[in-house]
Design a protein around this motif. Structure first.
Motif, short mmCIF file in Angstrom:
data_model
loop_
_atom_site.label_atom_id
_atom_site.label_comp_id
_atom_site.label_asym_id
_atom_site.label_seq_id
_atom_site.Cartn_x
_atom_site.Cartn_y
_atom_site.Cartn_z
N ARG A 184 0.82 -1.22 0.00
CA ARG A 184 0.00 0.00 0.00
C ARG A 184 0.85 1.26 0.00
NH1 ARG A 184 -5.12 -1.34 4.05
NH2 ARG A 184 -5.92 -3.10 2.84
N ILE A 213 -8.81 4.81 4.67
CA ILE A 213 -8.06 3.83 3.88
C ILE A 213 -6.59 3.92 4.23
CG2 ILE A 213 -7.40 3.16 1.54
CD1 ILE A 213 -10.16 4.16 0.62
N GLN A 317 -9.75 1.64 -4.67
CA GLN A 317 -9.96 0.23 -4.99
C GLN A 317 -8.64 -0.54 -5.00
OE1 GLN A 317 -11.80 -0.48 -8.78
NE2 GLN A 317 -11.95 -2.68 -8.49
N THR A 320 -7.46 -1.02 -1.32
CA THR A 320 -8.26 -1.91 -0.47
C THR A 320 -8.38 -3.31 -1.04
OG1 THR A 320 -10.28 -1.10 -1.55
CG2 THR A 320 -9.60 0.00 0.49
N ASP A 321 -8.20 -3.45 -2.37
CA ASP A 321 -8.29 -4.75 -3.02
C ASP A 321 -7.11 -4.90 -3.99
OD1 ASP A 321 -9.02 -7.15 -4.15
OD2 ASP A 321 -10.69 -6.33 -5.33
#
Length: 350
Positions: A184, A213, A317, A320-321
């Motif tokens: 991330r 997030i 997106q 998080t995925d």
């Protein structure tokens, strides 16, 4: 073969390109002249005078080939040094002044535009790093010249440039691309200037923070004395999310690219985007706007529509995925082995 390599505003990407030419074609006897990237209005207009004062003997030698960047006032230089007219003349457009966004409050000036035009007309081959660069110059030149007081033969002038135009990107050094990572860490590795639109980038990070997030950020890139205030303001609220901040020496910069996961561009100006290509080679998935040169280099999976909402939604997106991220582009398509023969044809004419 004896060649003169001229760079009138030797920014980082321009030096990378010039280094590559000399390394890839050692059989050519290169003489390289370049000027530091400062005082832009003077550089683009005054480079023939500067070189005549500093390098008069060099300019009056006989060359088989002259390779110049688009900021070189080649037409004036050839007029002042007629021996250069006998050489094959290749001009490389890293950017063009017709499509370069102006800072707020500045009006367009004719001199840089005309230097680009005259230089292109004086060349035997005009090379652009993207079709967007070529097309925006031709389109911008047409719009500009239409506003001039005389009825100019636009089709004749612009067709002369178009007919000798070639698209060749600045190649990357040959190396094995790194695989993608699923972490991330978000990377910004662009110049800290207004045309890179950092406000959109930091606004997206602020939205991610508001939504809770999780992410880290490395904000790298070349810094200047004057820089958009959004950088210092954002540094304060990003706090512990920052893993690296500011311009870094080469080894630290490379380590940061090796550790990042997503590289983001929000720029309002890009003719190729070497910084993004560097990051992709080191394993970062690119997220770039669907405009400028990017559609030529990146499939639709890597491009957001260009608006803030789509940028933030895609970035959220991907964070998080991680499985939703597309696989990496093939960075080998940008490296010297893929482009050496095409460059040889342009430089040598065979």
């Amino acid at each position: 073969m004896k060649a003169l390599l001229l760079s009138a505003y030797a920014a980082m990407s321009h030096r990378h390109w010039a280094d590559g030419l000399q390394q890839q074609f050692p059989e050519i006897d290169w003489r390289r002249l370049e000027l530091p990237p400062r005082h832009f209005p003077w550089r683009i207009r005054g480079n023939p005078l500067t070189w005549l004062g500093q390098e008069r003997d060099c300019l009056h030698e006989d060359y088989d080939l002259v390779v110049a960047t688009s900021m070189v006032d080649l037409a004036t230089l050839v007029g002042l040094c007629p021996s250069l007219a006998r050489a094959r003349k290749v001009v490389y457009f890293h950017e063009n002044q017709f499509a370069y966004p102006l800072p707020k409050g500045q009006r367009i000036r004719a001199e840089p535009l005309m230097v680009n035009l005259y230089t292109a007309l004086a060349a035997d081959v005009v090379v652009f790093n993207s079709a967007y660069n070529r097309d925006s110059l031709l389109r911008g030149a047409r719009d500009f010249l239409k506003r001039m007081p005389e009825r100019l033969p636009l089709d004749s002038v612009l067709s002369r440039i178009a007919e000798k135009a070639v698209v060749l990107p600045v190649p990357m050094s040959e190396e094995t691309p790194k695989p993608a990572r699923l972490g991330r860490r978000v990377l910004w590795n662009h110049r800290w200037e207004y045309d890179k639109n950092p406000e959109a980038f930091f606004t997206a990070l602020e939205t991610l923070t508001t939504r809770g997030i999780d992410f880290e950020v490395a904000v790298l890139g070349q810094q200047f004395r004057d820089q958009p205030p959004v950088f210092e303001a954002s540094r304060a609220w990003l706090g512990e999310r920052i893993v690296c901040w500011g311009e870094q020496p080469g080894d630290v910069y490379r380590d940061m690219l090796d550790s990042a996961d997503i590289v983001v561009s929000t720029t309002d100006h890009e003719f190729q985007g070497l910084a993004v290509m560097e990051a992709v080679t080191q394993g970062c998935v690119p997220l770039v706007p669907d405009r400028l040169c990017f559609p030529e280099y990146y499939a639709s999976a890597y491009r957001y529509a260009g608006d803030q909402t789509t940028l933030e939604a895609t970035l959220a997106q991907w964070l998080t995925d991680p499985a939703s991220r597309p696989g990496l582009p093939d960075a080998r398509a940008w490296q010297w082995p893929a482009w050496r023969d095409a460059y040889r044809e342009v430089l040598i004419g065979t």
